[in-house]
Enzyme design. Structure first.
Site, PDB file in Angstrom:
ATOM      1  N   HIS A  48       3.763  -9.534  -2.922  1.00 27.34           N
ATOM      2  CA  HIS A  48       4.748 -10.798  -2.683  1.00 27.34           C
ATOM      3  C   HIS A  48       4.244 -11.816  -3.672  1.00 27.34           C
ATOM      4  O   HIS A  48       4.944 -12.627  -3.580  1.00 27.34           O
ATOM      5  CB  HIS A  48       3.561 -11.512  -1.179  1.00 27.34           C
ATOM      6  CG  HIS A  48       4.188 -10.652  -0.467  1.00 27.34           C
ATOM      7  ND1 HIS A  48       5.833 -10.218   0.155  1.00 27.34           N
ATOM      8  CD2 HIS A  48       3.656  -9.497   0.711  1.00 27.34           C
ATOM      9  CE1 HIS A  48       5.443  -9.322   0.978  1.00 27.34           C
ATOM     10  NE2 HIS A  48       5.012  -9.724   1.414  1.00 27.34           N
ATOM     11  N   ARG A  73      -2.811  -4.675  -5.691  1.00 21.60           N
ATOM     12  CA  ARG A  73      -1.757  -4.681  -4.678  1.00 21.60           C
ATOM     13  C   ARG A  73      -0.110  -3.408  -4.648  1.00 21.60           C
ATOM     14  O   ARG A  73       0.364  -4.636  -5.848  1.00 21.60           O
ATOM     15  CB  ARG A  73      -1.301  -5.349  -3.128  1.00 21.60           C
ATOM     16  CG  ARG A  73      -0.290  -4.778  -1.974  1.00 21.60           C
ATOM     17  CD  ARG A  73      -0.577  -5.384  -1.689  1.00 21.60           C
ATOM     18  NE  ARG A  73      -0.405  -6.904  -1.206  1.00 21.60           N
ATOM     19  CZ  ARG A  73      -0.347  -7.391   0.196  1.00 21.60           C
ATOM     20  NH1 ARG A  73      -0.039  -7.027   1.175  1.00 21.60           N
ATOM     21  NH2 ARG A  73       1.008  -8.703  -0.069  1.00 21.60           N
ATOM     22  N   ASP A  87      -2.442   3.815 -15.336  1.00 24.05           N
ATOM     23  CA  ASP A  87      -2.697   4.014 -16.710  1.00 24.05           C
ATOM     24  C   ASP A  87      -2.999   2.429 -17.322  1.00 24.05           C
ATOM     25  O   ASP A  87      -4.004   2.213 -18.460  1.00 24.05           O
ATOM     26  CB  ASP A  87      -1.374   4.643 -17.378  1.00 24.05           C
ATOM     27  CG  ASP A  87      -1.468   5.967 -17.396  1.00 24.05           C
ATOM     28  OD1 ASP A  87      -2.159   6.380 -16.635  1.00 24.05           O
ATOM     29  OD2 ASP A  87      -0.216   6.239 -17.643  1.00 24.05           O
ATOM     30  N   GLU A 152       0.565  -1.507   8.466  1.00 23.89           N
ATOM     31  CA  GLU A 152       0.772  -2.946   9.233  1.00 23.89           C
ATOM     32  C   GLU A 152       1.820  -2.684   9.466  1.00 23.89           C
ATOM     33  O   GLU A 152       2.655  -3.813  10.236  1.00 23.89           O
ATOM     34  CB  GLU A 152       0.861  -3.895   7.818  1.00 23.89           C
ATOM     35  CG  GLU A 152       1.638  -3.299   6.531  1.00 23.89           C
ATOM     36  CD  GLU A 152       1.662  -4.306   5.565  1.00 23.89           C
ATOM     37  OE1 GLU A 152       1.447  -5.270   6.042  1.00 23.89           O
ATOM     38  OE2 GLU A 152       1.576  -3.416   4.360  1.00 23.89           O
ATOM     39  N   ASP A 178       2.350  -8.721   8.887  1.00 23.86           N
ATOM     40  CA  ASP A 178       3.211  -7.888   9.239  1.00 23.86           C
ATOM     41  C   ASP A 178       3.021  -6.760  10.834  1.00 23.86           C
ATOM     42  O   ASP A 178       4.302  -6.759  10.908  1.00 23.86           O
ATOM     43  CB  ASP A 178       3.371  -6.644   7.886  1.00 23.86           C
ATOM     44  CG  ASP A 178       4.731  -7.087   6.714  1.00 23.86           C
ATOM     45  OD1 ASP A 178       5.656  -7.857   7.109  1.00 23.86           O
ATOM     46  OD2 ASP A 178       3.889  -7.254   5.995  1.00 23.86           O
TER      47      ASP A 178
END
Length: 266
Positions: A48, A73, A87, A152, A178
């Site tokens: 977000h 996240r 990576d 969620e 959510d």
């Protein structure tokens, strides 16, 4: 050279609560400030917040000297994106909206090299290998990688037992915002039905021998979830904390907007 030790993953194995903070400014400078404050972990939000691979890299580099452990996240569970995040040196990944054990198994494979997974080999291009400075990285990388799946949705909660049981899933993170929206109570994660689902997800995760986490910026929520068995809890959001502090400061000198409490739903 050795693979950096993942202190966040190690802490999950201990019977103690760790406290984290959400990082949404998408800059290394802001992340470094937060990393000096003493939180156990910092969540670099690629879902977000306006983050890209380069901005996440900058934040990982900025917080590296400090004890606060970074969790990244991802915006999605796409295996190509996961490869890029690993990576650049992310060792703990959180993936949103996991609803089935099959999804969870796909995420585990995305984080592991063949023959146990599908992660591509970056070799000397990858910060994770310290540019080929870690000689046994391909064989040992999984030991310091940590996968957190987010449950969620109603479907995710229905399947949480199977999700938590997947080998390679280290923890389950419940998303109250959510979940409450999906259950028909947008903005109201304290609704009894939502709380029942949250409690079930926590209990099922613990029963599977895994660790549960949650975002709870308000203290009463955080302490309730801790009492239910959540072991890693995000207790603040940097953007919300800055906004609230700025409003409080302004009201010392002039009439301003009414005070707003930290969000219960993000």
């Amino acid at each position: 050279m050795q693979i950096p030790h993942n202190a966040f993953k190690a802490a999950l194995k201990k019977d103690q609560t760790t406290y984290g903070i959400w990082a949404g400014f998408a800059t290394g400078y802001a992340a470094e400030i937060v990393a000096t404050l003493g939180y156990d972990w910092i969540l670099i939000d690629g879902e977000h917040a306006p983050n890209t691979i380069p901005t996440i890299l900058a934040q990982l580099q900025a917080v590296a000297p400090y004890a606060t452990q970074p969790v990244v996240r991802a915006v999605t569970g796409d295996s190509v994106l996961i490869k890029q995040l690993l990576d650049i040196g992310a060792q703990t990944l959180m993936v949103p909206m996991v609803e089935t054990a099959e999804q969870a198994r796909d995420l585990v494979r995305a984080m592991r090299y063949p023959p146990h997974g599908i992660r591509g080999v970056g070799g000397g291009l990858a910060r994770a290998t310290r540019w080929d400075g870690v000689p046994d990285y391909l064989a040992t990388a999984h030991e310091e990688l940590c996968l957190i799946v987010q449950v969620e949705s109603a479907r995710g909660v229905e399947n949480v037992e199977a999700i938590a049981a997947v080998e390679g899933v280290d923890a389950v993170f419940v998303g109250p915002a959510d979940l409450s929206s999906g259950l028909g109570y947008p903005g109201n994660p304290r609704h009894p039905e939502v709380q029942t689902k949250i409690r079930h997800a926590i209990d099922a995760t613990r029963a599977a021998g895994k660790v549960s986490g949650i975002l709870a910026p308000q203290e009463d929520d955080a302490r309730r979830y801790q009492g239910w068995g959540c072991q890693f809890i995000a207790v603040g959001i940097d953007i919300s904390l800055m906004r609230q502090a700025a409003l409080d400061n302004l009201r010392r000198y002039k009439e301003g907007p009414a005070a707003s409490a930290p969000s219960r739903t993000y």
